[in-house]
Write a protein that holds these residues in place. Structure first.
Motif, PDB file in Angstrom:
ATOM      1  N   ASP A   1       2.431  -5.452   9.943  1.00 22.12           N
ATOM      2  CA  ASP A   1       1.877  -4.541  11.393  1.00 22.12           C
ATOM      3  C   ASP A   1       2.940  -3.111  11.019  1.00 22.12           C
ATOM      4  N   VAL A   2       2.603  -2.345  10.478  1.00 22.51           N
ATOM      5  CA  VAL A   2       3.271  -1.716   9.770  1.00 22.51           C
ATOM      6  C   VAL A   2       2.503  -0.785   8.558  1.00 22.51           C
ATOM      7  N   VAL A   3       2.168   0.960   8.753  1.00 25.32           N
ATOM      8  CA  VAL A   3       1.277   1.149   8.044  1.00 25.32           C
ATOM      9  C   VAL A   3       2.717   2.342   7.203  1.00 25.32           C
ATOM     10  N   LYS A   4       2.812   2.167   5.857  1.00 23.90           N
ATOM     11  CA  LYS A   4       3.729   3.124   4.966  1.00 23.90           C
ATOM     12  C   LYS A   4       2.751   4.388   4.049  1.00 23.90           C
ATOM     13  N   ILE A   5       3.657   5.734   4.745  1.00 29.40           N
ATOM     14  CA  ILE A   5       3.444   6.909   4.630  1.00 29.40           C
ATOM     15  C   ILE A   5       3.825   7.998   3.788  1.00 29.40           C
ATOM     16  N   GLU A   6       4.017   7.875   2.845  1.00 26.85           N
ATOM     17  CA  GLU A   6       4.885   8.917   2.092  1.00 26.85           C
ATOM     18  C   GLU A   6       3.722  10.306   2.292  1.00 26.85           C
ATOM     19  N   HIS A   7       4.430  11.538   2.790  1.00 28.51           N
ATOM     20  CA  HIS A   7       3.706  12.597   3.618  1.00 28.51           C
ATOM     21  C   HIS A   7       4.778  14.058   3.721  1.00 28.51           C
ATOM     22  N   THR A   8       4.548  14.514   2.769  1.00 24.81           N
ATOM     23  CA  THR A   8       5.926  16.035   3.562  1.00 24.81           C
ATOM     24  C   THR A   8       5.729  17.126   5.509  1.00 24.81           C
ATOM     25  N   MET A   9       6.717  17.448   5.972  1.00 25.09           N
ATOM     26  CA  MET A   9       7.012  17.072   6.155  1.00 25.09           C
ATOM     27  C   MET A   9       5.749  19.268   6.955  1.00 25.09           C
TER      28      MET A   9
ATOM     29  N   THR B   1      -3.362  12.149   3.659  1.00 28.16           N
ATOM     30  CA  THR B   1      -2.205  11.216   3.029  1.00 28.16           C
ATOM     31  C   THR B   1      -2.837   9.805   2.331  1.00 28.16           C
ATOM     32  N   GLY B   2      -4.252  10.265   2.774  1.00 24.34           N
ATOM     33  CA  GLY B   2      -4.610   8.218   3.307  1.00 24.34           C
ATOM     34  C   GLY B   2      -4.215   7.370   4.509  1.00 24.34           C
ATOM     35  N   ILE B   3      -3.801   8.076   4.867  1.00 25.00           N
ATOM     36  CA  ILE B   3      -3.617   6.649   6.266  1.00 25.00           C
ATOM     37  C   ILE B   3      -5.605   6.141   6.779  1.00 25.00           C
ATOM     38  N   THR B   4      -5.873   7.049   6.884  1.00 26.95           N
ATOM     39  CA  THR B   4      -7.535   6.452   7.508  1.00 26.95           C
ATOM     40  C   THR B   4      -7.927   5.782   6.620  1.00 26.95           C
ATOM     41  N   SER B   5      -8.767   6.161   5.114  1.00 24.04           N
ATOM     42  CA  SER B   5      -8.948   4.777   4.272  1.00 24.04           C
ATOM     43  C   SER B   5      -8.336   3.582   4.058  1.00 24.04           C
ATOM     44  N   ILE B   6      -6.475   4.086   4.270  1.00 28.37           N
ATOM     45  CA  ILE B   6      -6.139   2.549   4.432  1.00 28.37           C
ATOM     46  C   ILE B   6      -6.946   1.840   5.751  1.00 28.37           C
ATOM     47  N   ILE B   7      -6.526   2.038   6.462  1.00 27.90           N
ATOM     48  CA  ILE B   7      -7.378   1.416   7.670  1.00 27.90           C
ATOM     49  C   ILE B   7      -8.580   0.881   7.844  1.00 27.90           C
TER      50      ILE B   7
ATOM     51  N   VAL C   1      -0.917   2.076  -2.621  1.00 24.21           N
ATOM     52  CA  VAL C   1       0.015   0.744  -3.516  1.00 24.21           C
ATOM     53  C   VAL C   1       0.522   0.079  -2.591  1.00 24.21           C
ATOM     54  N   LEU C   2       1.306   1.842  -1.534  1.00 26.44           N
ATOM     55  CA  LEU C   2       2.665   0.644  -0.807  1.00 26.44           C
ATOM     56  C   LEU C   2       1.563   0.350   0.067  1.00 26.44           C
ATOM     57  N   ASN C   3       0.532   0.515   0.152  1.00 27.38           N
ATOM     58  CA  ASN C   3       0.061  -0.760   1.610  1.00 27.38           C
ATOM     59  C   ASN C   3      -1.289  -1.750   1.084  1.00 27.38           C
ATOM     60  N   LYS C   4      -1.273  -2.044  -0.127  1.00 30.08           N
ATOM     61  CA  LYS C   4      -2.056  -3.041  -0.625  1.00 30.08           C
ATOM     62  C   LYS C   4      -2.321  -4.101  -0.464  1.00 30.08           C
ATOM     63  N   HIS C   5      -1.140  -4.665  -0.270  1.00 31.07           N
ATOM     64  CA  HIS C   5      -0.872  -5.917   0.632  1.00 31.07           C
ATOM     65  C   HIS C   5      -1.578  -6.062   2.125  1.00 31.07           C
ATOM     66  N   LEU C   6      -1.510  -5.314   1.997  1.00 30.07           N
ATOM     67  CA  LEU C   6      -2.658  -4.867   4.130  1.00 30.07           C
ATOM     68  C   LEU C   6      -3.920  -5.514   4.087  1.00 30.07           C
ATOM     69  N   MET C   7      -4.685  -5.058   2.774  1.00 29.11           N
ATOM     70  CA  MET C   7      -5.975  -4.607   2.526  1.00 29.11           C
ATOM     71  C   MET C   7      -6.502  -5.874   1.998  1.00 29.11           C
ATOM     72  N   GLU C   8      -5.150  -6.487   0.799  1.00 25.73           N
ATOM     73  CA  GLU C   8      -5.626  -8.248   0.376  1.00 25.73           C
ATOM     74  C   GLU C   8      -6.242  -9.503   1.378  1.00 25.73           C
ATOM     75  N   PRO C   9      -5.773  -9.442   2.777  1.00 18.81           N
ATOM     76  CA  PRO C   9      -6.354 -10.965   3.552  1.00 18.81           C
ATOM     77  C   PRO C   9      -7.832 -10.395   3.843  1.00 18.81           C
ATOM     78  N   GLY C  10      -8.670  -9.084   3.616  1.00 19.74           N
ATOM     79  CA  GLY C  10      -9.958  -9.060   4.021  1.00 19.74           C
ATOM     80  C   GLY C  10     -10.907  -8.131   2.553  1.00 19.74           C
ATOM     81  N   GLY C  11      -9.282  -8.290   1.504  1.00 24.54           N
ATOM     82  CA  GLY C  11     -10.673  -7.865   0.251  1.00 24.54           C
ATOM     83  C   GLY C  11     -10.971  -6.710  -0.296  1.00 24.54           C
ATOM     84  N   GLY C  12     -10.455  -5.648   0.415  1.00 25.78           N
ATOM     85  CA  GLY C  12     -11.093  -4.549   0.970  1.00 25.78           C
ATOM     86  C   GLY C  12     -10.238  -3.627  -1.109  1.00 25.78           C
TER      87      GLY C  12
END
Length: 381
Positions: A155-163, A204-210, A236-247
């Motif tokens: 239930d957490v999306v991890k994102i590397e980003h600048t400020m 940063t890819g957050i929308t694509s990750i969702i 890569v940090l959020n690869k496990h979020l996509m595994e249940p749906g096979g995305g």
């Protein structure tokens, strides 16, 4: 790691510095500087909380089933969805005595309020707490490992980003419209299930990750090796979020100022002929979030959009999200939003295009759908 505490305690911003304030509302209070990127900018890792887990999404559970059971609540800021709010109001109207039942002995109106649960108070705290960044220093690398272990992965999306960056590097920051589009994707997940999707200006890819938790394949595109490397790291940090749906998410370069895909095998993040064919044969969804801030880039985006949709085998729906940013300009001596006005004019031109080959229909979407990520949903979105 380099000790940057002194510099970060007193940050200075030049006139060309662009700062996103999304990170100031980081709900999980996890905000670590993990490295310096190729141009020496501090890179932070933020944990953005989902109001339900991707495992629940993959199993087909709905918001009410996951979050609140009987009440079927879904958070939107501090309120309920309109549907739930109206049902609560209707319950008060159907008590058989009407408004008179709400009057006290003196005839004053007694407002009956819904009891606030502990979860409501906790969610409000998550939305309103202002979180300052934590800087990792020499000898403190273990703190980063501890933070990762504490994270609830589903239930957490991890994102590397600048400020804070110059204008040309704004893609390395996290922007609110990306969360808004991600909310819509989760709200309409049946629409996007098993689709092939292209994101323009993925940042940063957050929308694509969702989207990757639902769709079959996502091509997340932007320009600049440093940015694309950051985006790929986030995938890569959020690869496990996509595994249940096979995305699957593929990070690729797509320069709107060029008329062709980059196919040079020596160039990083280039396209293979098979990938281009797959995109053109199967893509039915294109999306972009917070990419309309420069008129020339807006024009280039719409040219790219026309070129790609013209070559797609199937009909396609394009989802565009942005934040309307108001500025006082000396030229107009008034508060204006020139970037937004140019976007609207260009969008109208696309809808009115008559070339005998393509027809575009524009339909606005009201941003009143349920909120799935904890962030500040402001009225300018």
């Amino acid at each position: 790691m380099v000790d940057l505490a002194e510099e970060m305690d007193n940050p200075t911003f030049r006139s060309d510095t662009v700062l996103s304030d999304v990170h100031l509302h980081c709900p999980s209070k996890r905000h670590l500087m993990v490295r310096l990127n190729a141009v020496g900018q501090p890179v932070f890792l933020s944990y953005f909380k989902l109001l339900w887990s991707t495992e629940d999404l993959a199993s087909g559970k709905h918001v009410g089933e996951v979050t609140t059971g009987k009440e079927h609540q879904c958070r939107q800021g501090d309120g309920l969805c309109n549907k739930d709010r109206s049902s609560i109001e209707n319950e008060g109207d159907l008590n058989g005595e009407g408004v008179e039942a709400l009057l006290d002995d003196d005839g004053d109106l007694e407002v009956v309020r819904r009891p606030r649960s502990a979860s409501d108070l906790q969610a409000e705290d998550l939305l309103r707490d202002i979180v300052c960044p934590v800087i990792l220093m020499k000898g403190k690398e273990d703190a980063f490992e501890d933070e990762e272990q504490e994270c609830t992965c589903s239930d957490v999306v991890k994102i590397e980003h600048t400020m804070a960056t110059p204008l040309e590097d704004v893609g390395k920051q996290v922007w609110r419209a990306a969360f808004l589009l991600a909310d819509y994707i989760l709200f309409k997940r049946d629409t996007f299930r098993c689709c092939s999707v292209l994101e323009l200006g993925g940042g940063t890819g957050i929308t694509s990750i969702i989207m990757g938790t639902i769709a079959k394949r996502v091509y997340c595109t932007d320009v600049g090796e440093d940015l694309l490397t950051m985006c790929e790291q986030n995938v890569v940090l959020n690869k496990h979020l996509m595994e249940p749906g096979g995305g699957e998410i593929k990070v690729k370069e797509l320069d709107w100022l060029k008329d062709e895909f980059c196919t040079d095998p020596e160039a990083p993040y280039s396209w293979s002929e098979e990938e281009i064919a797959d995109l053109l044969d199967h893509c039915t969804v294109i999306m972009a979030a917070d990419v309309f801030y420069d008129d020339d880039l807006t024009d280039a985006l719409f040219r790219t959009l026309y070129r790609i949709t013209h070559n797609l085998r199937n009909s396609c729906t394009v989802y565009l999200a942005l934040e309307k940013r108001l500025n006082f300009t000396l030229r107009h001596m008034d508060v204006t939003c020139e970037a937004y006005s140019h976007f609207r004019n260009t969008l109208n031109d696309l809808e009115n295009l008559q070339d005998g080959k393509m027809k575009y229909t524009v339909e606005p979407i009201k941003p009143d759908f349920c909120q799935s990520l904890v962030y500040e949903r402001i009225e300018q979105l």
